[in-house]
Design a protein around this motif. Structure first.
Motif, mmCIF file in Angstrom:
data_model
loop_
_atom_site.group_PDB
_atom_site.id
_atom_site.type_symbol
_atom_site.label_atom_id
_atom_site.label_comp_id
_atom_site.label_asym_id
_atom_site.label_seq_id
_atom_site.Cartn_x
_atom_site.Cartn_y
_atom_site.Cartn_z
ATOM 1 N N LYS A 206 54.896 15.077 113.886
ATOM 2 C CA LYS A 206 55.800 16.057 113.288
ATOM 3 C C LYS A 206 57.238 15.558 113.351
ATOM 4 O O LYS A 206 57.678 15.022 114.359
ATOM 5 C CB LYS A 206 55.706 17.401 114.009
ATOM 6 N N HIS A 207 57.913 15.743 112.232
ATOM 7 C CA HIS A 207 59.345 15.462 112.134
ATOM 8 C C HIS A 207 60.045 16.711 111.624
ATOM 9 O O HIS A 207 59.533 17.394 110.729
ATOM 10 C CB HIS A 207 59.621 14.338 111.116
ATOM 11 N N TRP B 65 63.167 17.998 109.385
ATOM 12 C CA TRP B 65 63.856 17.350 108.275
ATOM 13 C C TRP B 65 64.861 18.314 107.648
ATOM 14 O O TRP B 65 64.778 19.523 107.828
ATOM 15 C CB TRP B 65 62.888 16.832 107.216
ATOM 16 N N PHE C 77 65.295 12.804 108.674
ATOM 17 C CA PHE C 77 64.114 13.070 109.477
ATOM 18 C C PHE C 77 64.434 12.800 110.945
ATOM 19 O O PHE C 77 65.144 11.851 111.254
ATOM 20 C CB PHE C 77 62.946 12.143 109.091
ATOM 21 N N HIS C 78 63.887 13.615 111.836
ATOM 22 C CA HIS C 78 63.995 13.359 113.269
ATOM 23 C C HIS C 78 62.684 13.763 113.941
ATOM 24 O O HIS C 78 62.160 14.849 113.705
ATOM 25 C CB HIS C 78 65.193 14.072 113.897
ATOM 26 N N GLY C 79 62.146 12.832 114.734
ATOM 27 C CA GLY C 79 60.894 13.083 115.435
ATOM 28 C C GLY C 79 61.046 14.234 116.403
ATOM 29 O O GLY C 79 62.081 14.385 117.051
ATOM 30 N N LEU C 80 60.007 15.058 116.502
ATOM 31 C CA LEU C 80 60.090 16.243 117.350
ATOM 32 C C LEU C 80 59.560 16.017 118.755
ATOM 33 O O LEU C 80 59.820 16.800 119.646
ATOM 34 C CB LEU C 80 59.342 17.407 116.692
ATOM 35 N N GLY D 177 52.716 5.999 115.337
ATOM 36 C CA GLY D 177 53.677 5.859 114.263
ATOM 37 C C GLY D 177 53.721 4.448 113.720
ATOM 38 O O GLY D 177 53.067 3.538 114.223
ATOM 39 N N PHE E 196 58.388 6.329 110.912
ATOM 40 C CA PHE E 196 57.621 7.542 111.176
ATOM 41 C C PHE E 196 56.996 7.515 112.564
ATOM 42 O O PHE E 196 56.432 6.504 112.980
ATOM 43 C CB PHE E 196 56.511 7.716 110.132
ATOM 44 N N LYS F 21 60.127 9.782 118.467
ATOM 45 C CA LYS F 21 61.414 10.467 118.318
ATOM 46 C C LYS F 21 62.335 9.709 117.361
ATOM 47 O O LYS F 21 63.552 9.777 117.460
ATOM 48 C CB LYS F 21 62.085 10.623 119.689
ATOM 49 N N LYS F 22 61.742 9.002 116.424
ATOM 50 C CA LYS F 22 62.520 8.195 115.483
ATOM 51 C C LYS F 22 63.321 9.083 114.538
ATOM 52 O O LYS F 22 62.876 10.159 114.148
ATOM 53 C CB LYS F 22 61.597 7.297 114.671
ATOM 54 N N GLU F 23 64.495 8.603 114.188
ATOM 55 C CA GLU F 23 65.341 9.280 113.204
ATOM 56 C C GLU F 23 65.570 8.335 112.035
ATOM 57 O O GLU F 23 65.740 7.137 112.225
ATOM 58 C CB GLU F 23 66.678 9.676 113.825
#
Length: 149
Positions: free
Chosen positions: A87-88, A90, A101-104, A110, A114, A117-119
């Motif tokens: 889940k991200h 956005w 996008f930011h990882g939740l 991934g 994707f 916690k990637k942005e």
């Protein structure tokens, strides 16, 4: 005469901002929905099979009313039959052409921009009725992704 000119200027500014807000909401609503990844390239090289090995090609853009945030959920099975849920959060920027996008949550699942916690910041290349095509540069590489409803 000055009042008429001021009214015309104020009206023009109001119409300009109202149109921009309408276009923003229209594009936001176009993004919502369930998509399938149909093309994925890294630096111009077809990487869809690698993507399918790491993640599911099922993308769902929606608004989570409980958390009051927009979510991208990547869920399903990889080609290796591994169950995936990423889940991200956005957001569509005011320019109507950029998605952030930011990882939740932190996870090892991934690939590229994707997962975990990637942005990343994506430029929308095409947003039509059934297509969402985006591009980003992440860790020095150019990623292109095509999604179809």
């Amino acid at each position: 005469m000055k009042k008429v000119i001021l009214i015309l200027i104020a009206s023009s500014i109001f119409i300009m901002f109202a149109c921009r807000k309408y276009e923003y909401n229209k594009n936001l609503k176009k993004i919502y929905g369930t998509y399938t990844v149909t093309n994925y390239t890294v630096d111009g090289i077809d990487s869809l099979s690698l993507f399918k090995d790491s993640l599911s090609t099922n993308f769902d853009f929606y608004f989570n009313e409980t958390d009051e945030m927009t979510i991208l959920k990547i869920e399903g099975y990889t080609t290796l039959l591994k169950k995936i849920l990423v889940k991200h959060g956005w957001g569509l920027l005011a320019d109507n052409k950029t998605l952030n996008f930011h990882g939740l949550y932190n996870s090892i699942i991934g690939t590229g921009p994707f997962g975990g916690k990637k942005e990343s910041t994506w430029t929308i290349i095409d947003l039509s009725k059934n297509n969402l095509i985006m591009q980003t540069t992440y860790n020095g590489k150019q990623y292109n992704i095509e999604l179809r409803k």
